[in-house]
Design an enzyme around this catalytic site. Structure first.
Site, PDB file in Angstrom:
ATOM      1  N   PHE A   1       0.862  -1.183   0.000  1.00  0.00           N
ATOM      2  CA  PHE A   1       0.000   0.000   0.000  1.00  0.00           C
ATOM      3  C   PHE A   1       0.903   1.240   0.000  1.00  0.00           C
ATOM      4  CE2 PHE A   1      -2.412  -3.331   2.201  1.00  0.00           C
ATOM      5  CZ  PHE A   1      -3.586  -3.355   1.457  1.00  0.00           C
TER       6      PHE A   1
ATOM      7  N   ASP B   1       1.292  -0.983  -5.030  1.00  0.00           N
ATOM      8  CA  ASP B   1       0.041  -0.241  -4.891  1.00  0.00           C
ATOM      9  C   ASP B   1      -0.860  -0.575  -6.069  1.00  0.00           C
ATOM     10  OD1 ASP B   1      -0.797   2.266  -2.980  1.00  0.00           O
ATOM     11  OD2 ASP B   1      -1.815   2.368  -4.908  1.00  0.00           O
TER      12      ASP B   1
ATOM     13  N   ASP C   1       0.917  -0.776   5.369  1.00  0.00           N
ATOM     14  CA  ASP C   1       0.200   0.441   5.753  1.00  0.00           C
ATOM     15  C   ASP C   1      -1.092   0.572   4.940  1.00  0.00           C
ATOM     16  OD1 ASP C   1      -0.458   2.919   6.822  1.00  0.00           O
ATOM     17  OD2 ASP C   1       0.748   4.007   5.340  1.00  0.00           O
TER      18      ASP C   1
ATOM     19  N   CYS D   1      -4.833   2.675  10.556  1.00  0.00           N
ATOM     20  CA  CYS D   1      -5.391   4.017  10.727  1.00  0.00           C
ATOM     21  C   CYS D   1      -6.906   3.946  10.936  1.00  0.00           C
ATOM     22  CB  CYS D   1      -5.053   4.902   9.525  1.00  0.00           C
ATOM     23  SG  CYS D   1      -5.766   4.348   7.968  1.00  0.00           S
TER      24      CYS D   1
END
Length: 382
Positions: free
Chosen positions: A212, A234, A284, A324
């Protein structure tokens, strides 16, 4: 100034008096308020003042317990937030979060600095009438050339000059391209600044896989730290092209940087079947849940991703895993990480736990504001 008053259930007295900034819509009595109206709320003996929003789960965002904010209040609040970022400026960073909403006592109001410009992104339409004032104060306090409002369909200038198509910014002594004009992302996730520095410090002679990767900020830091090679993975081809540009911008060897386009969930088992391993795998992913109802799905995704990533870590290698997702607590995230390691047949020890930097503050009365988790684990030999 006469304000409408909403009487809330007495059980909310502690939350209101502690400074929690949200009143959910299902706690509001009947009223005739419109988006952007100031309102006084009372719960037991607690009183606070906030902005009403007719859409979304949050009906009122509370700003003050003393009265409706005036010009002086806005200036003090923004000046205080800017002053808190002084250590970042002194360290040479010119890309950081200027205003972090609830964490800075300005609920729903986010502003990021990128070099000579700043971008404001309100999380509620109730703030629309206040954005020009906020922009003027920011421009004055920070010395910016321009301040814009960001939205999915582009930017609207609020003060000064519009930004160029790209702005070059500095972080940890490195340079990155930032785009303030298009979409909601700017090509740099500001909250990982310290985590990228940690990756740089540990990357010498390592083979690094950045999952990512977006525009490759972790990859750039790894290469700057002496990594033998860094792979940026990605799903978005434009992001990977920008990753290559960021590598070149910093004078790092293009031959040491590789890109791989694809869905990480699908690529992980493929790379494992190919027998690929790396000394450091960085994971991430984007947020996995928008509400508490999606928490279970998010935890399952973290277990799966960490299992797949762990299978690619070389013996005695490192896994740097981030979340996150605000709906997933640090303990729950680490449990999902451990479950993923176990499913991959790996064990290890945690060497570092990271969270939000000083420009993404969390207030004790608002634990919901703690969203970022970052864990570096040293995996044992298989």
């Amino acid at each position: 100034m006469s304000l409408p008053t909403l009487s809330l259930p007495d059980r909310l007295e502690a939350a209101v008096s502690s400074g929690h900034p949200w009143i959910y819509r299902d706690h509001l009595p009947r009223h005739e308020l419109e988006t952007g109206d100031w309102v006084r709320v009372e719960a037991g003996r607690a009183v606070a003042f906030g902005l009403y929003d007719a859409s979304g789960a949050i009906g009122v965002r509370l700003f003050s317990q003393r009265g409706v904010p005036d010009d002086a209040w806005w200036s003090r609040a923004i000046r205080r937030a800017v002053k808190r970022r002084a250590p970042l400026v002194a360290a040479g960073h010119d890309a950081y979060r200027l205003l972090h909403g609830e964490g800075d006592g300005l609920p729903g109001l986010v502003a990021d600095r990128y070099g000579r410009f700043a971008a404001i992104q309100p999380h509620t339409a109730a703030l629309d009438a206040h954005l020009p004032r906020v922009a003027r104060i920011l421009a004055r306090e920070v010395g910016l050339k321009g301040v814009v409002r960001r939205a999915r369909d582009g930017v609207t200038p609020l003060v000064g000059e519009p930004p160029p198509p790209e702005e070059t910014v500095r972080e940890n002594g490195l340079r990155f391209l930032a785009n303030l004009r298009e979409g909601q992302k700017t090509a740099l996730f500001l909250d990982h600044r310290e985590h990228r520095a940690a990756v740089r410090d540990m990357s010498s002679e390592l083979r690094v896989l950045n999952l990512f990767a977006y525009t490759g900020a972790f990859s750039v830091h790894a290469l700057a730290g002496g990594a033998r090679e860094a792979w940026s993975v990605d799903q978005a081809a434009p992001a990977l092209r920008d990753a290559e540009r960021n590598v070149a911008l910093n004078g790092l060897p293009a031959t040491a940087h590789h890109t791989l386009q694809g869905d990480v969930f699908a690529l992980l088992p493929r790379l494992a079947r190919e027998g690929r391993t790396f000394d450091l795998v960085i994971l991430d992913p984007p947020s996995m849940a928008r509400s508490k109802r999606q928490r279970g799905r998010a935890l399952a995704a973290y277990r799966s991703l960490n299992e797949g990533a762990a299978r690619l870590v070389a013996p005695n290698g490192w896994l740097a895993s981030a979340s996150c997702t605000a709906q997933v607590s640090p303990d729950a995230f680490e449990a999902a990480l451990q479950d993923g390691l176990a499913a991959a047949g790996r064990t290890g020890e945690i060497h570092h736990r990271g969270g939000q930097p000083l420009d993404h503050p969390v207030r004790p009365a608002f634990p919901e504001g703690r969203y970022l988790k970052f864990v570096i684990t040293r995996l044992d030999p298989t």
